[in-house]
Write an enzyme that holds these catalytic residues in place. Structure first.
Site, short mmCIF file in Angstrom:
data_model
loop_
_atom_site.label_atom_id
_atom_site.label_comp_id
_atom_site.label_asym_id
_atom_site.label_seq_id
_atom_site.Cartn_x
_atom_site.Cartn_y
_atom_site.Cartn_z
N LYS A 75 0.81 -1.21 0.00
CA LYS A 75 0.00 0.00 0.00
C LYS A 75 0.84 1.27 0.00
CE LYS A 75 -4.25 -1.84 1.99
NZ LYS A 75 -3.93 -3.25 1.80
N GLU A 111 -6.39 1.85 -2.75
CA GLU A 111 -5.51 0.75 -3.11
C GLU A 111 -5.95 0.18 -4.45
OE1 GLU A 111 -5.87 -2.54 -0.42
OE2 GLU A 111 -8.04 -2.37 -0.30
#
Length: 672
Positions: free
Chosen positions: A116, A288
């Site tokens: 991430k 994401e």
């Protein structure tokens, strides 16, 4: 085209992939653990290979075991589904080294987007709007507290390798950061083998909206509209829909184009999803990128007519996309409700056991992915069957019920009826809660955020209180059913030739705190039930013993799940669970005099709320505990659950220790 593919997954997603592969004429290979020996995906596949014990870290996510299965069967390609190895670049690398196609994106894209922190940096460089946060890894809870103070509360603690809500916590102050940081690390380690954490600002009043993309290996890409995923519990999606009731065409276009820009920046090729948080002003921020097929992909298939699994296979084989962005149109509306093996009446805690009854509503037979619907559709993606076991070792989702309609109202109404007609017995499940969502005014109006469940059900889910007008219809239906059951009973007894004289016309129906006096005038086709001077015409083909009743009450069809109890029925419909008593006037008079049975007192016990493993017990005999204090941690279905004290007290006895496996309602602690 590939001759044979292996599906490195289990449950409903393995079954889903197998269906498309079979339609394409491709042979399929399933893999299974000890717990899945008799699973549906094993029965559906052309071949099946055993890969080890029930625990995922000893079977489904062991790369060497999957590679052995590939070698044994001669599979030319592997579809990873979602979860497990779907976003593991080492798995993609192992397949590449063996000359086996990975039905997913290149390993470089998985690596870039799987972390991430790295993905956020790449997104910023690609011109994608991102959420403010700390981009570096967090060493410990003290550093997490310091960083959170700099960003400003509330903050989101997230596992760098996370997904599906695992390893994720919202913290509103220092104490929640300290406690949540370690719990998130533990969950991340257990689920992904990677406990790295990072922190970002939590956007208030957020909606979770994601863009589905599809790219080939030749530089072509399209976005297939968006999915609204704001109905979430503990960051786990519960209800999804496509399109979003909130986006306008301009925002959709901007989000889609930024998603493709990100995909091209990492050389993406396959189906993928870019997730965004969208605020009340339609500002959107990158969360994401999921480099795999999403759980909720069916709603996109329903509104676009694109079979995402088929195109993933074709892209992996090297084919060029057969359509462009101008060919993508969004048709109608689709809903998805996730059926979870969890009990909403016990705080949504996981439930395991045998499915003694599993009867989904009938799917629309002519529908298949890749075809644009022209009439209402019911689709149920599942990996279980009646008599099968729900295991404690895997995710609690057991089915995805989807409906399509020409507009949002039609899709919701279709979902209401499908949920009412979905029969599940033997385990706790969230069907009542899903029905409650479909009838909730905020959801119906499309005015929800990711805090919907927390805000609308702050004290948990305790069932639905139906309006009196609906209770009256149920009362009429139950009175008519009771009459039919009584006629059946007198026929079986054989005590009277003319059974019509045996069964009276006057009844008292009690349910949901209401009392209705009903008079029945029956004929060959149904019954007129008079309640409060109103005549309600009831017509149905229901017979005693049927567990599902479809009854037309004054022309409106209601669907009831029916169980027989003494002097009436247990009725479940529209999220309500009702005890309906149908008595003669004299029986009702006597019943009113009976004392109410009180439940046992468990106020001095800490009971295990679910089948699971004790991770730790935080107190000892003689300890004084305060309200809200953590007492023990139970792990079930890959999630850690902290059990807290409901009030002050002193521990008198500890009955469990770390490592113990407990059943529901086993006593963990006793208090003075």
């Amino acid at each position: 085209m590939f001759k044979k593919i292996l599906i490195a997954n289990r449950g409903e997603i393995a079954c889903r992939v197998i269906k498309t592969a079979q339609r394409m004429g491709i042979a399929t290979v399933a893999v299974y653990s000890d717990a899945d020996r008799n699973a549906l995906h094993v029965k559906m596949a052309d071949e099946a290979v055993h890969i080890g014990p029930p625990q995922a870290n000893r079977s489904y996510i062991v790369i060497d075991k999957i590679m052995d299965a590939v070698k044994q069967t001669g599979a030319e390609a592997v579809h990873p589904g979602y979860g497990f190895l779907s976003e593991n670049p080492k798995f993609a690398e192992a397949l590449e080294a063996a000359g086996v196609a990975f039905i997913g994106p290149p390993k470089g894209a998985i690596t870039s987007m799987g972390d991430k922190i790295t993905s956020k940096k790449i997104a910023q460089e690609a011109g994608v709007s991102t959420v403010p946060g700390h981009m570096g890894l967090i060493a410990d809870a003290d550093e997490a507290i310091e960083i959170s103070g700099q960003i400003g509360y509330p903050v989101m603690l997230k596992a760098s390798a996370g997904g599906g809500g695992k390893g994720m916590r919202i913290a509103w102050d220092e104490s929640e950061v300290r406690e949540g940081f370690q719990a998130s690390k533990n969950e991340a380690k257990a689920s992904f083998g990677d406990d790295r954490m990072f922190i970002e600002k939590f956007v208030t009043q957020p909606r979770h909206i994601e863009i589905q993309i599809l790219c080939d290996k030749h530089g072509n890409g399209v976005y297939l509209g968006e999915r609204e995923c704001s109905i979430q519990r503990r960051n786990q999606k519960v209800v999804e829909e496509a399109p979003s009731p909130f986006l306008d065409p301009e925002t959709r276009k901007a989000m889609g184009e930024q998603s493709l820009a990100l995909a091209h920046a990492v050389g993406y090729a396959s189906a993928g999803t870019v997730e965004f948080i969208v605020d009340g002003d339609r500002n959107f921020y990158f969360l994401e990128m999921n480099t795999r097929l999403q759980v909720e992909h069916p709603v996109t298939e329903l509104i676009t007519g694109v079979d995402l699994v088929e195109h993933m296979i074709r892209v992996a084989y090297g084919e060029t996309l057969s359509f462009g962005q101008d060919d993508v149109t969004l048709n109608g509306w689709a809903m998805e409700s996730r059926l979870y093996a969890e009990d909403p009446y016990r705080g949504f805690l996981p439930s395991i056991g045998r499915l003694t009854r599993y009867r989904p509503p009938a799917e629309t037979p002519e529908y298949q992915p890749g075809v644009v619907p022209s009439a209402p559709v019911v689709r149920n993606d599942t990996g279980v069957f009646e008599g099968g076991e729900i295991s404690m070792y895997y995710d609690p989702m057991i089915a995805k019920l989807c409906t399509w309609g020409p507009d949002r109202a039609a899709a919701i109404e279709g979902m209401r009826n499908a949920l009412d007609g979905f029969e599940v017995e033997g385990i706790g499940h969230n069907l009542p809660f899903l029905s409650a969502v479909m009838d909730h005014p905020k959801f119906v109006a499309g005015k929800m955020t990711t805090a919907f469940i927390e805000e609308e059900f702050p004290d948990g889910f305790n069932g639905v209180d139906l309006a009196e007008v609906h209770l009256k219809r149920i009362a009429a239906a139950c009175a008519a059913m009771h009459r039919v059951a009584e006629i059946r009973r007198t026929r079986v007894s054989g005590r009277m030739d003319n059974h019509e004289r045996k069964v009276g016309a006057d009844w008292v129906v009690t349910l949901g705190g209401h009392r209705f006096e009903a008079t029945i005038d029956a004929d060959r086709d149904g019954a007129d039930v008079t309640i409060d001077g109103e005549i309600l015409r009831c017509e149905s083909l229901w017979t005693p013993g049927d567990m599902l009743a479809r009854i037309a009450v004054s022309g409106e069809v209601i669907v009831l799940k029916v169980s027989k109890i003494s002097q009436g029925f247990r009725i479940r419909t529209r999220g309500a669970d009702l005890k309906v008593n149908v008595r003669t006037p004299r029986q009702a008079e006597l019943a009113a005099l009976m004392p109410e049975k009180l439940p046992p007192d468990t106020s001095k016990l800490l009971l295990c709320p679910m089948p699971g493993l004790i991770v730790r017990v935080d107190v000892a005999e003689g300890d004084e505990v305060q309200e809200g204090q953590a007492l023990a941690v139970v792990e079930a279905m890959k999630m850690e659950n902290i059990l807290r004290a409901e009030k002050r007290g002193v521990v008198s006895k500890v009955n469990a220790a770390a490592g113990d496996s407990l059943a529901v309602d086993d006593v963990i602690l006793e208090f003075e």
